[in-house]
Motif scaffolding. Structure first.
Motif: not given
Length: 102
Positions: A16-17, A20, A24
């Motif tokens: 998940f990190v 993300e 970005k």
């Protein structure tokens, strides 16, 4: 069992990190960052090799081999893309004129 749940939780959270962080990054910075990411892929490959070498069961070894293959493909692909990107910025040498000798 408890260790497996902990490791699985760390893995899911890192996915998940990672998603993300990559989401970005703007598209103009994505390709230059790939060359730096190739070093990270090398570390991931080394970690997969160490983890596979220290495991005992058939399932961890199988998953480790899959991780090694995927990490190697990811690292080599990153180098190929970086090489293609760098070729875009190199000047092509003019073709030498060929003289016919008779």
């Amino acid at each position: 069992m408890n260790e497996t749940v902990t490791l699985l939780t760390i893995f899911v959270l890192s996915v998940f990190v990672g998603i993300e962080v990559i989401a970005k990054v703007s598209s103009t910075l994505h390709t230059p960052l790939m060359s730096g990411a190739n070093a990270i892929h090398g570390v991931i490959l080394l970690g997969a090799i160490i983890a596979t070498g220290s495991s005992d069961g058939a399932l961890p070894v199988t998953l480790g081999v899959v991780a090694i293959v995927l990490a190697a493909v990811n690292m080599v692909g990153g180098f190929v893309v970086t090489d293609r990107m760098l070729q875009m910025f190199t000047r092509k040498k003019p073709a030498a004129k060929r003289e016919d000798v008779a």
